[in-house]
Every structure is written in C-alpha cells, then in structure tokens.
Motif scaffolding. Sequence first.
Motif, PDB file in Angstrom:
ATOM      1  N   ILE A 181      46.852  35.547  40.119  1.00 46.30           N
ATOM      2  CA  ILE A 181      46.948  35.895  41.533  1.00 46.30           C
ATOM      3  C   ILE A 181      45.769  35.189  42.199  1.00 46.30           C
ATOM      4  O   ILE A 181      44.684  35.111  41.620  1.00 46.30           O
ATOM      5  CB  ILE A 181      46.941  37.426  41.756  1.00 46.30           C
ATOM      6  N   VAL A 225      47.046  37.959  36.393  1.00 49.13           N
ATOM      7  CA  VAL A 225      47.944  39.051  36.751  1.00 49.13           C
ATOM      8  C   VAL A 225      47.867  40.070  35.616  1.00 49.13           C
ATOM      9  O   VAL A 225      47.894  39.708  34.432  1.00 49.13           O
ATOM     10  CB  VAL A 225      49.391  38.528  36.928  1.00 49.13           C
ATOM     11  N   GLU A 240      40.811  32.965  41.581  1.00 48.96           N
ATOM     12  CA  GLU A 240      41.962  33.474  40.843  1.00 48.96           C
ATOM     13  C   GLU A 240      41.530  34.478  39.783  1.00 48.96           C
ATOM     14  O   GLU A 240      40.390  34.444  39.295  1.00 48.96           O
ATOM     15  CB  GLU A 240      42.700  32.322  40.144  1.00 48.96           C
ATOM     16  N   GLU A 268      43.412  33.962  45.856  1.00 48.04           N
ATOM     17  CA  GLU A 268      42.934  34.279  47.201  1.00 48.04           C
ATOM     18  C   GLU A 268      42.186  33.069  47.737  1.00 48.04           C
ATOM     19  O   GLU A 268      41.213  32.621  47.139  1.00 48.04           O
ATOM     20  CB  GLU A 268      42.009  35.499  47.171  1.00 48.04           C
ATOM     21  N   ARG A 298      44.089  43.701  47.057  1.00 46.91           N
ATOM     22  CA  ARG A 298      45.517  43.368  47.164  1.00 46.91           C
ATOM     23  C   ARG A 298      46.340  43.996  46.050  1.00 46.91           C
ATOM     24  O   ARG A 298      47.521  44.267  46.238  1.00 46.91           O
ATOM     25  CB  ARG A 298      45.721  41.850  47.138  1.00 46.91           C
ATOM     26  N   VAL A 299      45.730  44.209  44.898  1.00 53.09           N
ATOM     27  CA  VAL A 299      46.461  44.816  43.780  1.00 53.09           C
ATOM     28  C   VAL A 299      46.102  46.293  43.615  1.00 53.09           C
ATOM     29  O   VAL A 299      46.398  46.892  42.581  1.00 53.09           O
ATOM     30  CB  VAL A 299      46.263  44.023  42.467  1.00 53.09           C
TER      31      VAL A 299
END
Length: 185
Positions: free
Chosen positions: A99, A116, A113, A101, A147-148
């Motif tokens: 994931i 995940v 990064e 940003e 975000r997660v």
Amino acid sequence: MAAGDVQDPRIQKIASAIRVIPDFPKPGILFQDITTLLLDTKAFRDTIDLFVERYKDKGISVVAGIEARGFIFGPPIALAIGAKFVPMRKPNKLPGEVISEEYSLEYGTDIMEMHVGAVEAGERALVIDDLIATGGTLCAAIRLLERVGVHVFECACVIELPELKGSGPVGRQTTVCVLVNAAGV
C-alpha cells in the motif's frame, strides 16, 4: 522530550554524540550525522532506553520505522516493548503487495510503502525516524497507517531541526517526541 518533561541528563550525552558536518550534502547544510551516536554504545543505549521508558506499557503493538534510519532505532524499541516492527520503505523496495502514500518534498514528490497485511485495523502504532525536518515523511507514514485503520499513538525522532518547523504539520495529526533539538542549523 515532550513539552513539560524534565530534562533527562542522558539527553546531553546523546546530543554530544551526534556529529555535525557542515556543507553536506551541499553548501549551507549542517548534516546531523548519527553514525557517531551509533559508535558510542552508551549514548546509543541511552537513546533506545529513553524511548523504551516512554513507550512501554502504552499498548503499542506496532513500531513503524521510516527508511532508512528508522530501521536502526525501531527494531530494538519494538523488541523491548513487545511490539512488531514494520518497515516503511521507498518505492519498489518491498516484495509482494504494498500500500502506498505519495507525499510532497521541497522539489517534487516521493512515495512511502508498506506491505499489505503488515498491520491490522485497530492496532496502536509508534512511528520512528532519526530526524524530523519538514515533517513530510512522518505525515505520510501517519496517513498510510491511518488509511488501514491503525491508530498512531505518537511519532518519535532522535533529532529535530526546529527552524524547519516539521513538528507543526505532524503535531496536527499526532504528538511528536524529540530527544535533541539541533542547534545552529
């Protein structure tokens, strides 16, 4: 450390172990070199101990270290407080699904990064790096974790360049713990 904290006598030893190199990597920059801190086993141990003392028993399950020097300080802190260590890397450095940003730099953008599945919603994280300048990388790490569904408890840095006011943007998202303010930068 945080506002209102009494100055710990170990802080001066840590500050004096950091070498300042003028005009590196370009003229006008006073580079804060932590390699000399790492060579001083007492100062390095004190650095780790100060963070461990601050974060033990705070329910932190994740220590997220920002590439590259967050990888030096993060793992021993994570082990000491019983948390996992999650590397936050530059693009194309992690195998597998990531994931990302994107964040702004003075002249352009960069990407951070993480894998995940490295963290889970509801976990409580500490973000660590060696130095805070403008705060861009710390802000990106916070956004990526949030975000997660991870709660970022705090960000921690060994050194701050106070004239760049990086803790301001980060402080709007979470608190920042800094051991040493770089003087004369």
